[in-house]
Scaffold this motif. Sequence first.
Motif, PDB file in Angstrom:
ATOM      1  N   VAL A  79     -56.911  70.924  49.819  1.00 30.32           N
ATOM      2  CA  VAL A  79     -56.956  72.280  50.611  1.00 30.32           C
ATOM      3  C   VAL A  79     -58.148  72.900  50.011  1.00 30.32           C
ATOM      4  CG1 VAL A  79     -56.234  74.069  51.877  1.00 30.32           C
ATOM      5  CG2 VAL A  79     -54.730  72.244  51.531  1.00 30.32           C
ATOM      6  N   THR A  80     -59.136  73.187  50.831  1.00 30.28           N
ATOM      7  CA  THR A  80     -60.426  73.970  50.364  1.00 30.28           C
ATOM      8  C   THR A  80     -60.640  75.308  51.342  1.00 30.28           C
ATOM      9  OG1 THR A  80     -61.952  72.634  51.817  1.00 30.28           O
ATOM     10  CG2 THR A  80     -61.665  71.858  49.599  1.00 30.28           C
ATOM     11  N   SER A  81     -59.640  75.549  52.037  1.00 31.86           N
ATOM     12  CA  SER A  81     -59.714  76.753  53.021  1.00 31.86           C
ATOM     13  C   SER A  81     -58.574  77.491  52.762  1.00 31.86           C
ATOM     14  CB  SER A  81     -60.412  76.527  54.312  1.00 31.86           C
ATOM     15  OG  SER A  81     -60.144  77.656  55.115  1.00 31.86           O
ATOM     16  N   ASN A  82     -58.492  78.748  52.828  1.00 27.10           N
ATOM     17  CA  ASN A  82     -57.397  79.601  53.056  1.00 27.10           C
ATOM     18  C   ASN A  82     -56.959  79.607  54.674  1.00 27.10           C
ATOM     19  OD1 ASN A  82     -56.703  80.429  50.375  1.00 27.10           O
ATOM     20  ND2 ASN A  82     -58.299  81.779  50.327  1.00 27.10           N
ATOM     21  N   ARG A  83     -57.842  79.314  55.389  1.00 30.75           N
ATOM     22  CA  ARG A  83     -57.483  79.293  56.895  1.00 30.75           C
ATOM     23  C   ARG A  83     -56.620  77.942  56.968  1.00 30.75           C
ATOM     24  NH1 ARG A  83     -62.902  80.155  60.229  1.00 30.75           N
ATOM     25  NH2 ARG A  83     -63.475  82.085  59.064  1.00 30.75           N
ATOM     26  N   VAL A  84     -56.058  77.069  56.136  1.00 33.23           N
ATOM     27  CA  VAL A  84     -55.158  76.092  56.321  1.00 33.23           C
ATOM     28  C   VAL A  84     -53.758  76.674  56.226  1.00 33.23           C
ATOM     29  CG1 VAL A  84     -54.265  73.909  55.677  1.00 33.23           C
ATOM     30  CG2 VAL A  84     -56.919  74.363  55.729  1.00 33.23           C
ATOM     31  N   SER A  85     -52.874  76.545  56.893  1.00 29.33           N
ATOM     32  CA  SER A  85     -51.621  76.808  56.817  1.00 29.33           C
ATOM     33  C   SER A  85     -50.449  75.883  57.137  1.00 29.33           C
ATOM     34  CB  SER A  85     -51.144  78.176  57.654  1.00 29.33           C
ATOM     35  OG  SER A  85     -51.237  77.538  59.135  1.00 29.33           O
ATOM     36  N   TYR A  86     -49.246  76.066  56.800  1.00 31.31           N
ATOM     37  CA  TYR A  86     -48.262  74.852  57.133  1.00 31.31           C
ATOM     38  C   TYR A  86     -48.224  74.749  58.711  1.00 31.31           C
ATOM     39  CZ  TYR A  86     -43.637  73.187  58.088  1.00 31.31           C
ATOM     40  OH  TYR A  86     -42.615  72.403  58.339  1.00 31.31           O
ATOM     41  N   ARG A  87     -48.363  75.659  59.328  1.00 37.73           N
ATOM     42  CA  ARG A  87     -48.242  75.591  60.685  1.00 37.73           C
ATOM     43  C   ARG A  87     -49.424  74.673  61.366  1.00 37.73           C
ATOM     44  NH1 ARG A  87     -50.773  77.809  64.843  1.00 37.73           N
ATOM     45  NH2 ARG A  87     -51.579  79.487  63.343  1.00 37.73           N
ATOM     46  N   ARG A  88     -50.638  75.120  60.816  1.00 34.24           N
ATOM     47  CA  ARG A  88     -51.777  74.347  61.282  1.00 34.24           C
ATOM     48  C   ARG A  88     -51.690  72.911  60.873  1.00 34.24           C
ATOM     49  NH1 ARG A  88     -56.455  78.971  60.569  1.00 34.24           N
ATOM     50  NH2 ARG A  88     -56.041  80.054  62.471  1.00 34.24           N
ATOM     51  N   PHE A  89     -51.445  72.782  59.626  1.00 33.60           N
ATOM     52  CA  PHE A  89     -51.233  71.282  59.274  1.00 33.60           C
ATOM     53  C   PHE A  89     -50.206  70.559  59.912  1.00 33.60           C
ATOM     54  CE2 PHE A  89     -49.915  68.113  55.889  1.00 33.60           C
ATOM     55  CZ  PHE A  89     -51.306  67.665  55.537  1.00 33.60           C
ATOM     56  N   ILE A  90     -49.051  70.949  60.270  1.00 36.20           N
ATOM     57  CA  ILE A  90     -47.929  70.390  61.101  1.00 36.20           C
ATOM     58  C   ILE A  90     -48.543  70.234  62.467  1.00 36.20           C
ATOM     59  CG2 ILE A  90     -45.938  70.360  61.845  1.00 36.20           C
ATOM     60  CD1 ILE A  90     -45.935  69.755  58.806  1.00 36.20           C
ATOM     61  N   SER A  91     -49.375  71.320  62.898  1.00 34.46           N
ATOM     62  CA  SER A  91     -50.027  70.947  64.119  1.00 34.46           C
ATOM     63  C   SER A  91     -50.684  69.867  64.456  1.00 34.46           C
ATOM     64  CB  SER A  91     -50.534  72.279  64.602  1.00 34.46           C
ATOM     65  OG  SER A  91     -51.032  72.327  65.816  1.00 34.46           O
ATOM     66  N   SER A  92     -51.557  69.900  63.302  1.00 36.76           N
ATOM     67  CA  SER A  92     -52.612  68.554  63.521  1.00 36.76           C
ATOM     68  C   SER A  92     -51.925  67.362  63.426  1.00 36.76           C
ATOM     69  CB  SER A  92     -53.577  68.541  62.244  1.00 36.76           C
ATOM     70  OG  SER A  92     -53.024  68.570  61.072  1.00 36.76           O
ATOM     71  N   ILE A  93     -50.962  67.279  62.673  1.00 37.93           N
ATOM     72  CA  ILE A  93     -50.035  66.031  62.672  1.00 37.93           C
ATOM     73  C   ILE A  93     -49.507  65.778  63.993  1.00 37.93           C
ATOM     74  CG2 ILE A  93     -47.885  64.729  61.922  1.00 37.93           C
ATOM     75  CD1 ILE A  93     -48.458  66.142  59.012  1.00 37.93           C
ATOM     76  N   ASN A  94     -48.667  66.853  64.507  1.00 39.04           N
ATOM     77  CA  ASN A  94     -48.242  66.640  65.901  1.00 39.04           C
ATOM     78  C   ASN A  94     -49.182  66.223  66.821  1.00 39.04           C
ATOM     79  OD1 ASN A  94     -45.423  67.336  64.836  1.00 39.04           O
ATOM     80  ND2 ASN A  94     -45.796  69.404  65.294  1.00 39.04           N
ATOM     81  N   SER A 142     -38.101  65.088  58.354  1.00 39.77           N
ATOM     82  CA  SER A 142     -37.670  65.287  56.934  1.00 39.77           C
ATOM     83  C   SER A 142     -39.105  65.505  56.187  1.00 39.77           C
ATOM     84  CB  SER A 142     -36.977  64.226  56.428  1.00 39.77           C
ATOM     85  OG  SER A 142     -35.835  64.022  56.983  1.00 39.77           O
ATOM     86  N   MET A 143     -40.169  64.606  56.371  1.00 40.07           N
ATOM     87  CA  MET A 143     -41.288  64.791  55.588  1.00 40.07           C
ATOM     88  C   MET A 143     -41.955  66.226  55.860  1.00 40.07           C
ATOM     89  SD  MET A 143     -44.815  62.369  55.862  1.00 40.07           S
ATOM     90  CE  MET A 143     -44.027  61.071  54.880  1.00 40.07           C
ATOM     91  N   LYS A 144     -42.143  66.432  57.162  1.00 40.97           N
ATOM     92  CA  LYS A 144     -42.498  67.998  57.294  1.00 40.97           C
ATOM     93  C   LYS A 144     -41.810  68.966  56.804  1.00 40.97           C
ATOM     94  CE  LYS A 144     -43.879  66.701  62.186  1.00 40.97           C
ATOM     95  NZ  LYS A 144     -43.569  67.093  63.556  1.00 40.97           N
ATOM     96  N   SER A 145     -40.511  69.115  56.712  1.00 40.90           N
ATOM     97  CA  SER A 145     -39.924  69.962  55.844  1.00 40.90           C
ATOM     98  C   SER A 145     -40.367  70.005  54.383  1.00 40.90           C
ATOM     99  CB  SER A 145     -38.267  69.783  55.979  1.00 40.90           C
ATOM    100  OG  SER A 145     -37.995  68.443  55.222  1.00 40.90           O
ATOM    101  N   PHE A 146     -40.641  68.875  53.958  1.00 44.22           N
ATOM    102  CA  PHE A 146     -41.219  68.975  52.408  1.00 44.22           C
ATOM    103  C   PHE A 146     -42.497  69.654  52.103  1.00 44.22           C
ATOM    104  CE2 PHE A 146     -39.013  64.598  52.401  1.00 44.22           C
ATOM    105  CZ  PHE A 146     -37.681  65.085  51.995  1.00 44.22           C
ATOM    106  N   LEU A 147     -43.152  69.661  53.386  1.00 45.46           N
ATOM    107  CA  LEU A 147     -44.435  70.265  53.455  1.00 45.46           C
ATOM    108  C   LEU A 147     -44.550  71.836  53.548  1.00 45.46           C
ATOM    109  CD1 LEU A 147     -46.378  67.409  55.220  1.00 45.46           C
ATOM    110  CD2 LEU A 147     -46.497  67.983  52.683  1.00 45.46           C
TER     111      LEU A 147
END
Length: 195
Positions: A86-101, A122-127
């Motif tokens: 990660v190279t930006s503070n704009r990345v969050s768990y919510r945004r990361f998971i949203s991109s997967i979904n 389960s994988m998402k919960s680890f993140l």
Amino acid sequence: MNKLLAFLTATFISIHTHALILNDVEVPETITALNNNTQLALKGAAIRRAYGIVKSYVGQLYVSDTSLNAEELLASNNARRMVYHVTSNRVSYRRFISSINNGLPLNLTDEEIAAIRPRLESMKSFLDVDFGEGTIVYIEWDPNDGLNHVMVNNELRGSVPGRDLNDAILKLWIGKNPVGRDFKQEILGLSTPQD
């Protein structure tokens, strides 16, 4: 003659030991898998740009056989690791998971998604951690134990079975509808990464 040979040897070694630097992130040419028995080589690296501008993370794909193309990689049962630096503070768990979904339905059928859903959750919960600049996440497939190991900042957060799950996540990078066409070419080592 001996001085020339020494110079050429030193030059060769220095060229081959320097890692790629991408968005101020050092990307090693080789890594050792978690099982400590497998050497993985860099297939490619790329910067994921959100909205075409924000440099969200440096993606790195490590594989045991760099000669394989996208289809062959997805068909193989070889060890591999996907790294998200990660190279930006704009990345969050919510945004990361949203991109997967959002990316999975573009690359998988409804049946394929249904088959991986419980394990994906389960994988998402680890993140579910505080993302921020400098966070390093990786998902490593180990064919020896049949598990996807999820690491965050060098801490094993958990493991989930199934290569189909790993394939699904990898398709977000190299599938029919990847996060970006340039990203796909760069992560496959088919073009030079753009900083």
